[in-house]
Design a protein around this motif. Sequence first.
Motif, PDB file in Angstrom:
ATOM      1  N   ALA A 131       7.357   8.664 -18.430  1.00 19.37           N
ATOM      2  CA  ALA A 131       8.353   9.801 -18.469  1.00 19.37           C
ATOM      3  C   ALA A 131       8.059  10.766 -19.709  1.00 19.37           C
ATOM      4  O   ALA A 131       8.172  11.906 -19.373  1.00 19.37           O
ATOM      5  CB  ALA A 131       9.665   9.169 -19.026  1.00 19.37           C
ATOM      6  N   TRP A 132       7.655  10.494 -20.731  1.00 19.21           N
ATOM      7  CA  TRP A 132       7.040  11.317 -21.690  1.00 19.21           C
ATOM      8  C   TRP A 132       5.927  12.165 -21.351  1.00 19.21           C
ATOM      9  O   TRP A 132       5.948  13.374 -21.667  1.00 19.21           O
ATOM     10  CB  TRP A 132       6.589  10.375 -22.815  1.00 19.21           C
ATOM     11  N   MET A 133       5.061  11.605 -20.544  1.00 17.09           N
ATOM     12  CA  MET A 133       3.878  12.450 -19.970  1.00 17.09           C
ATOM     13  C   MET A 133       4.335  13.243 -19.362  1.00 17.09           C
ATOM     14  O   MET A 133       3.823  14.366 -19.229  1.00 17.09           O
ATOM     15  CB  MET A 133       2.815  11.439 -19.284  1.00 17.09           C
ATOM     16  N   PHE A 134       5.290  13.055 -18.172  1.00 21.76           N
ATOM     17  CA  PHE A 134       5.748  14.114 -17.359  1.00 21.76           C
ATOM     18  C   PHE A 134       6.601  15.415 -17.956  1.00 21.76           C
ATOM     19  O   PHE A 134       6.264  16.412 -17.689  1.00 21.76           O
ATOM     20  CB  PHE A 134       6.520  13.483 -16.097  1.00 21.76           C
ATOM     21  N   ALA A 135       7.223  14.698 -18.961  1.00 28.98           N
ATOM     22  CA  ALA A 135       7.883  15.896 -19.810  1.00 28.98           C
ATOM     23  C   ALA A 135       6.878  16.794 -20.371  1.00 28.98           C
ATOM     24  O   ALA A 135       7.383  18.168 -20.481  1.00 28.98           O
ATOM     25  CB  ALA A 135       8.667  15.059 -20.805  1.00 28.98           C
ATOM     26  N   ARG A 136       5.896  16.320 -20.922  1.00 33.77           N
ATOM     27  CA  ARG A 136       4.853  17.122 -21.770  1.00 33.77           C
ATOM     28  C   ARG A 136       4.185  18.147 -20.577  1.00 33.77           C
ATOM     29  O   ARG A 136       3.943  19.153 -20.730  1.00 33.77           O
ATOM     30  CB  ARG A 136       3.875  16.419 -22.296  1.00 33.77           C
ATOM     31  N   LEU A 137       3.713  17.389 -19.464  1.00 29.48           N
ATOM     32  CA  LEU A 137       3.198  18.233 -18.544  1.00 29.48           C
ATOM     33  C   LEU A 137       3.888  19.180 -17.680  1.00 29.48           C
ATOM     34  O   LEU A 137       3.413  20.138 -17.169  1.00 29.48           O
ATOM     35  CB  LEU A 137       2.586  17.012 -17.260  1.00 29.48           C
ATOM     36  N   ARG A 138       5.155  19.261 -17.609  1.00 28.08           N
ATOM     37  CA  ARG A 138       6.169  20.041 -17.053  1.00 28.08           C
ATOM     38  C   ARG A 138       6.064  21.401 -17.487  1.00 28.08           C
ATOM     39  O   ARG A 138       6.071  22.446 -16.945  1.00 28.08           O
ATOM     40  CB  ARG A 138       7.634  19.520 -17.056  1.00 28.08           C
ATOM     41  N   ARG A 139       5.848  21.840 -18.958  1.00 30.49           N
ATOM     42  CA  ARG A 139       5.675  22.710 -19.451  1.00 30.49           C
ATOM     43  C   ARG A 139       4.147  23.488 -19.808  1.00 30.49           C
ATOM     44  O   ARG A 139       3.974  24.146 -20.572  1.00 30.49           O
ATOM     45  CB  ARG A 139       6.424  22.958 -20.810  1.00 30.49           C
ATOM     46  N   SER A 140       3.371  22.290 -19.379  1.00 30.13           N
ATOM     47  CA  SER A 140       1.878  22.656 -19.757  1.00 30.13           C
ATOM     48  C   SER A 140       1.450  23.691 -18.539  1.00 30.13           C
ATOM     49  O   SER A 140       2.106  24.011 -17.764  1.00 30.13           O
ATOM     50  CB  SER A 140       0.902  21.302 -19.700  1.00 30.13           C
ATOM     51  N   ARG A 141       0.078  24.045 -18.844  1.00 30.57           N
ATOM     52  CA  ARG A 141      -0.679  24.836 -17.945  1.00 30.57           C
ATOM     53  C   ARG A 141      -0.594  24.253 -16.609  1.00 30.57           C
ATOM     54  O   ARG A 141      -0.571  24.816 -15.616  1.00 30.57           O
ATOM     55  CB  ARG A 141      -2.058  25.256 -18.567  1.00 30.57           C
ATOM     56  N   TYR A 142      -0.964  22.984 -16.595  1.00 25.54           N
ATOM     57  CA  TYR A 142      -1.134  22.205 -15.358  1.00 25.54           C
ATOM     58  C   TYR A 142       0.100  22.139 -14.708  1.00 25.54           C
ATOM     59  O   TYR A 142       0.302  22.336 -13.487  1.00 25.54           O
ATOM     60  CB  TYR A 142      -1.605  20.848 -15.445  1.00 25.54           C
ATOM     61  N   GLY A 143       1.243  22.088 -15.275  1.00 24.18           N
ATOM     62  CA  GLY A 143       2.741  21.694 -14.527  1.00 24.18           C
ATOM     63  C   GLY A 143       2.868  23.310 -14.072  1.00 24.18           C
ATOM     64  O   GLY A 143       3.499  23.220 -13.067  1.00 24.18           O
TER      65      GLY A 143
END
Length: 313
Positions: A131-143
């Motif tokens: 869940a923490w990984m997806f929370a970080r990815l959501r606002r990342s360039r990949y997200g």
Amino acid sequence: MQFIPVLEFALCYALFALSTYAALSTGILSLAAGAFGAVAGFMSVHLLDLGLPFLLVVLCGVVIGAAVSVVVSLPILRLESHYLALATLALVLITRVFVLNVTALTGGAAGMVVSRTVSTWELVLIVALAAWMFARLRRSRYGLAADTVRQDANVAAGLGVNVTQVRRTAMALSGGLAGAGGVMLANVLGYIGPDSYYIHLSFTMLAAVVLGGAFHWAGPIVGAVIFTMLPELLRQFLSHGEAIANGIILILIMIFLPRGLVDPVRFKHWRNRARRGKDDDLGQPVLNAGKGSPRDAVTLPFLIIGRKRGGGE
């Protein structure tokens, strides 16, 4: 109801639901989570027999699942739409054939007994990390790139987003999560066979994503928990027909909450109404809801390009 065993199954299914969500976040309708989980699950039995600690075996399952998914994505990503979904479904069927015939590794039709080494807190820790990984990815360039590709792959490609690379990354992420889920499920079940990771698992997890919400990473977790716990709760009050009651409740949820239980657009609208302190019409949030995402498909690519320029790339 014995809460701890049900919670453990819910945590295992949450990873499979996140695996389905990871692919769906880039517009890939993949049902292959069961196949990736099966490969990692059966391999984990042999790794545990060697005396490796459970968390290390889970890490191996992530690597195995991601590697298999990347290899599979090479031919599968050439397909589009329902053809891609059918290809991933065929992959689950093919995996079961291998499980039945490669008896040296899988035990064949008899399956394999798994010695439990996992604790509940380890399961909670793994899901919390996901869940923490997806929370970080959501606002990342990949997200941002994944969101753009999901809404319109052609527009994303025209604005410089490498659609194939983004989708291949999503497949690797999906396979890694399914691999971890496969290891966890094998350890919780204590036995795995040809039907442990079969079609019913893939369809159930897809339904969990739709129920919980396909537009936020928390949706699949919520959907998996509901799908696991709701039948057990109904069984406490109904001696017969709990399956029918379960189906009716799920249908009502989907009718009145078509975007799932976790919907960023709905939450944003409620927050805006609370700030204004008055009831107004739905306005722009409803327009955004029809587009399938709280972000705008036109501005996102420019945000991605702006980030790249700002980073000196």
